[in-house]
Motif scaffolding. Structure first.
Motif, PDB file in Angstrom:
ATOM      1  N   LEU A 190      31.234  12.070   7.815  1.00  0.00           N
ATOM      2  CA  LEU A 190      30.790  11.736   8.676  1.00  0.00           C
ATOM      3  C   LEU A 190      29.697  12.361   9.446  1.00  0.00           C
ATOM      4  CD1 LEU A 190      34.247   9.638   9.708  1.00  0.00           C
ATOM      5  CD2 LEU A 190      32.508   8.501   8.973  1.00  0.00           C
TER       6      LEU A 190
ATOM      7  N   ILE B 185      29.662   7.150  14.884  1.00  0.00           N
ATOM      8  CA  ILE B 185      29.375   6.358  13.949  1.00  0.00           C
ATOM      9  C   ILE B 185      31.379   5.974  13.832  1.00  0.00           C
ATOM     10  CG2 ILE B 185      29.399   7.034  11.517  1.00  0.00           C
ATOM     11  CD1 ILE B 185      26.445   7.311  13.211  1.00  0.00           C
ATOM     12  N   GLU B 186      32.537   6.371  14.231  1.00  0.00           N
ATOM     13  CA  GLU B 186      33.505   6.309  13.901  1.00  0.00           C
ATOM     14  C   GLU B 186      34.485   6.936  14.709  1.00  0.00           C
ATOM     15  OE1 GLU B 186      36.507   5.055  10.296  1.00  0.00           O
ATOM     16  OE2 GLU B 186      34.600   5.604  10.163  1.00  0.00           O
TER      17      GLU B 186
END
Length: 497
Positions: free
Chosen positions: A239, A223-224
C-alpha cells in the motif's frame, strides 16, 4: 459525548505548496484508548499533516475537530489548549536544565514572590513520571541522561499539558531494541488511561505491535485505513509503495568502473551507527537507501570528517585516512553536497560567482586578491554546462530557484575538481523540470570517472541512477542490491528490518 465518539477528527485536509500538493483530502480519526498509526514513505505527507495538527501550518481547506467541535490551530499553544500534544521526533530538550525544569518548561509553579518554586516543580514532575511508572530523579540534569531517559522526559513534557490526544512523531528513530520495548510499554499505559494516540513510524514491526488501526498515506492521499488484524508488513509495504512504479526520467548508462576510490571498513560511531562497510569505485554511483532515522546521513558526515568515528577505518584510494575535519576530507579529494543547500551548501547573500569560487579561493587568489577574470570564466563555463538560469554572476544566490541553487552547489564542487562526491537529496525541493538536469549532471560526473555516494529520500530516483544500492536500518547495513536485483518492495523490506 458518547464513549465511542472520536477524540480527534481530521477531516478533508488539503495543503499545497508551489508546484506540490502535499495533502489531498486527508481524513482520519482517533478514538479514546486507541493507538492510530500513520505510515507512508518519505514524502507521503506525514510531516505536513503533523505540522497542521500542531498549529505550525494552516491547511488550505478542511478542518480539525475536537470532540466534534471544529478548532482553529493557529499555533502550538492553541493546540495544547485543546489538549492536543506532540512528542517530537528530534528531542527539543535543554541539556543544562533539570528533568523537572524541562518537563514544566513554560508551566513552572511560582512562589508567592513570583519566583519558580523548585520544590513544587519537583513534586509536579514526579507525579507526571509516576503516571507512566518511571522512576527518574527530577533534579538530574537532562544532559546527563541516556537517550532513552531523554525520550521519557520529552513524553512527560507533553503530558504536563494534560492532553487527551498525544501524537508521537517517529519516537523510536534513535532508540535501540530494548529502549523501543520500554517506550511501547509506556504508550500502552497511556492508552489504558483513555488517551488517544497518533503514532507515526517507519518501523512497520512496531506499528503492527502497538496500533489498533493503521492509515496508509501515499503522495499526500489516504490509501486505506486498516484494522490491526487486517494488516501485515507485506500488505502495508504494498500500500505504501503502490503497485505501479513511476517511469524513469533518466536512462541509466553502463560505465567502465575503475579502482576503489573510497572505502569504509566496519566503521561505527557510538549511538549512531555500527559495522558499516562500503566501497565505491571510480565511475560508480553507490546509493544508500533507508528510512528516517536509519543514520545514513551520519555515515555520510563521518566519511566527510564532520562526524567522528569511534571504530573502523576509512580509506581513500587504498590509503587509510583519519579525517579530523571536513577541510582534511576536501584536501583528500572529497566533496559534499548537503541536503540542506540553503544552510550548508550556499552562502545565500553572496553572489553566484563567489559561491562557485568558495572551494578554491587559494587557487584563484594572487597576493591576497581574487583573480576575477579567471573566476568569471570558470563560473560561466559551469553555469553553461549545467544550464543554470541566472541573471549574471553578480546575482545573489538567495534569488535563485531551488533547482538553480542546487546547480550552483554542484558547480562549486566541480570547480574544486575532486574525485569523490558525497551527495544528499540533490533533488529535494526541486521542480520537476530541473530534476532530470540534476541527475544528468550526476551521471556526467560518474562518466568522467568520479566516485559518487548518493543518498536520497526518493527511492525510485535512487534506483534510476545508482549502479548498486545498500540499505540501512537502525544504524546498520541490512541489504545490498546490484541493478538486476533492484525492487521497491525488496529494498523497502530491508529498510524496515
Amino acid at each position: 459525548m458518547p464513549a465511542d465518539a472520536p477524540l480527534l477528527e481530521v477531516h478533508a485536509i488539503r495543503k499545497s505548496f508551489p508546484g506540490v500538493v502535499a495533502l489531498a483530502d486527508v481524513s482520519f480519526d482517533v478514538l479514546p484508548g486507541e493507538v492510530h498509526a500513520l505510515v507512508g514513505e518519505n514524502g507521503a505527507g506525514k510531516s505536513t499533516l503533523l505540522a497542521i495538527m500542531n498549529g505550525l501550518q494552516a491547511p488550505d481547506s478542511g478542518e480539525i475537530r475536537r470532540e466534534g467541535r471544529p478548532i482553529q490551530l493557529r499555533n502550538p499553544s492553541v493546540a495544547r489548549a485543546n489538549r492536543l500534544a506532540l512528542v517530537h521526533q528530534e528531542l527539543v530538550l535543554c541539556p543544562n536544565l533539570t528533568v523537572a525544569e524541562n518537563i514544566l518548561l513554560g508551566q513552572e509553579p511560582k512562589s508567592r514572590f513570583g519566583r519558580s518554586d523548585r520544590k513544587a516543580m519537583h513534586q509536579a514532575a514526579r507525579r507526571i513520571l509516576e503516571t507512566i511508572h518511571v522512576d527518574l530523579d527530577p533534579a538530574r540534569l537532562t544532559g546527563e541522561l541516556s537517550l532513552n531517559e531523554q525520550q521519557i522526559v520529552e513524553i512527560c513534557r507533553a503530558l504536563a499539558s494534560n492532553p487527551e490526544v498525544l501524537v508521537f512523531d517517529e519516537p523510536t528513530a534513535s532508540l535501540n531494541d530494548d529502549q523501543v520495548g520500554h517506550l511501547l510499554a509506556i504508550i500502552r499505559k497511556l492508552r489504558s488511561k483513555g488517551l488517544g494516540i497518533v503514532y507515526v513510524s517507519h518501523r512497520l514491526s512496531e506499528v503492527l505491535d502497538i496500533a489498533d488501526r493503521i492509515t496508509v498515506l501515499r503522495d499526500g492521499r489516504v490509501i486505506e485505513t486498516l484494522e490491526a488484524g487486517q494488516a501485515s508488513e507485506a500488505r502495508l509495504i504494498k500500500l505504501m509503495v503502490g503497485r505501479d512504479q513511476v517511469p524513469s526520467q533518466i536512462a541509466h548508462a553502463a560505465r567502465q568502473l575503475g579502482d576503489v576510490m573510497l572505502e569504509a571498513k566496519s566503521i561505527g560511531a557510538d549511538g549512531l551507527f555500527d559495522d558499516v562497510s562500503l566501497a565505491i569505485r571510480s565511475g560508480e554511483i553507490l546509493g544508500i537507501a533507508g528510512l528516517l532515522g536509519c543514520q545514513r546521513e551520519a555515515v555520510v558526515r563521518a566519511l566527510f570528517g564532520s562526524q567522528p568515528i569511534t571504530r573502523g577505518e576509512i580509506c581513500v584510494q587504498q590509503r587509510p585516512r583519519k579525517f579530523r575535519s571536513p577541510g582534511e576530507a576536501i584536501k583528500a579529494g572529497l566533496g559534499f553536497l548537503p541536503a540542506d543547500r540553503k544552510r550548508e551548501g550556499l552562502v545565500l547573500p553572496m553572489s553566484v560567482g563567489d559561491n562557485i569560487a568558495l572551494t578554491l579561493l587559494s587557487r584563484l587568489a594572487s597576493f591576497g586578491f581574487m583573480r576575477a577574470g579567471r573566476r568569471n570564466r570558470l563560473a560561466q563555463d559551469l553555469i553553461r554546462t549545467l544550464a543554470a538560469k541566472v541573471s549574471g554572476l553578480a546575482q545573489p544566490a538567495v534569488e535563485l530557484s531551488g533547482g538553480n541553487q542546487q546547480k550552483i552547489v554542484i558547480a562549486k564542487w566541480i570547480a574544486r575538481g575532486g574525485d569523490i562526491f558525497l551527495i544528499e537529496d540533490p533533488t529535494r525541493g526541486v521542480d520537476v523540470g530541473a530534476k532530470p538536469q540534476i541527475w544528468r549532471a550526476v551521471h556526467e560526473l560518474a562518466g568522467k570517472g568520479k566516485a559518487i555516494l548518493l543518498v536520497t529520500s526518493e527511492l525510485q530516483e535512487l534506483m534510476d541512477v545508482s549502479d548498486r544500492i545498500i540499505v540501512m536500518s537502525r544504524g546498520r547495513v541490512t541489504g545490498h542490491f546490484t541493478r538486476p536485483e533492484f525492487s521497491v518492495e525488496s529494498i523497502a523490506r530491508c529498510a524496515v528490518q
